[in-house]
Design an enzyme around this catalytic site. Structure first.
Site: not given
Ligand code: HSE
Length: 336
Positions: A8, A124, A153, A208, A219, A223, A314
């Site tokens: 949350f 992820k 996002g 992050e 990250d 992805k 976001g």
């Molecule tokens: N830390 C990631 C970014 C956030 O900067 O794109 C979204 O996954």
């Protein structure tokens, strides 16, 4: 639709605000009536099988920093307790991504699927470490596993490649999948040092909590794993990615690129190999976006190369991707 919400933070709260502000229209337009029967954050939980009040959840979280003060229950249930004991249809998993053991998200997701819940994950970690086996588990339990928000996002990158280009054979793709490093590299091209650009990104809340996830390319690699599995049908996980971050990119590298009318970008690519690393990109290439933007170019057999650009992070943006997944699940259920 009875929902258990694990995590949350910004995304989870944005989702609840979205449900609150759109409740009438979601029902009228899509027949969707989201009922949150349990919410878990890092300090506790709130449970009500008849549905928790959206605005009260947000207010309690704001006031106490946790949802556990929602009611005067002494023994807060854990996410696993809720998933095992409270009847629900969908788990929405928004706890923080970690690429060591993917917990607690991994256990939330597997527990939910074994109990017959559909799952929407914007976390992820579990997908990056175990995409192939999680998909198998979903099939075995005849549930849907959705994850639109994990890449791009609110920008529907996965849906675009999977659905809008369906029938086409995507042969390769490459893109900027991490907004934070793009922001840092963009600022370095205006003369800031790496440390100055990193500090600015931190001050703006982009980085992050574990900065390594952005700076060392984890990250973006996560992805890339998700895209490679979902779009290219590969069966890969994090160790299959050849990953380098941006810590070693110097002002000299940026200046050298500028002389060639290029910019240095952290590029994730799938073209025979799966690679994340800094690369010079021509300033005329549509992929060469600045600031926190994401961009990805899909090359397909007959349609050439198409580039999608959008905000990749976001709270509200990611919440909108969850809503998209939820509506898909609602539609699929309605068919049966
Ligand atoms: N830390 C990631 C970014 C956030 O900067 O794109 C979204 O996954």
């Amino acid at each position: 639709m009875r929902i258990v919400l694990c995590g949350f933070g910004v995304v989870g709260q944005s989702l609840v605000k979205l449900f609150d502000s759109r409740s009438e229209d979601l029902y009228v337009k899509y027949g969707l009536k989201p009922r949150i029967v349990g919410v878990v954050d890092s300090k506790g939980s709130a449970v009500d099988p008849s549905g928790l009040e959206f605005n009260k959840l947000v207010e309690v979280k704001k006031k106490f920093g946790t949802v556990k003060n929602y009611a005067n229950t002494k023994n807060a249930m854990s996410g696993i307790d809720i998933l095992k004991n409270i009847e629900a249809d969908v788990l929405i998993e928004t706890t923080a991504s970690n690429y060591k053991d993917a917990e607690p998200g991994m256990t939330h997701i597997t527990t939910a699927m074994k109990k017959g819940l559909h799952v929407i994950s914007v976390n992820k970690g579990p997908l990056a470490l175990a995409f192939p086996s999680l998909m198998e588990l979903a099939t075995y339990n005849q549930v849907m596993l959705k994850f639109s928000g994990t890449v791009g996002g609110g920008t529907p990158i996965l849906d675009y490649a999977k659905n809008s280009l369906s029938g086409e054979r995507i042969t390769a793709f490459s893109g900027i999948l991490n907004g934070t490093t793009n922001y840092i590299l963009s600022n370095m091209s205006t003369g800031l040092s790496f440390d100055e650009a990193l500090k600015d990104a931190k001050d703006r809340g982009y980085v992050e909590a574990d900065e390594s996830l952005d700076l060392d390319g984890l990250d973006a690699a996560a992805k890339l794993v998700i895209l490679a599995n979902w779009i290219m049908g590969m069966k890969v996980t994090m160790p299959d990615i050849n990953c380098t971050g941006i810590r070693k990119v110097s002002t000299e590298d940026i200046k050298k690129a500028a002389k060639n009318n290029c910019s240095v970008k952290l590029i994730a690519s799938c073209n025979k190999e799966l690679v994340v690393g800094p690369k010079e990109v021509s300033n005329d290439d549509p992929l060469c976006v600045n600031g926190t933007l994401n961009a990805i170019a899909f090359t397909s057999e007959h349609s050439g190369t198409q580039t999608i650009i959008g905000r990749g992070a976001g709270g509200m943006e990611t919440a909108s991707s969850i809503l998209r997944d939820l509506l898909d699940i609602r539609q699929e259920i309605a068919k049966t």
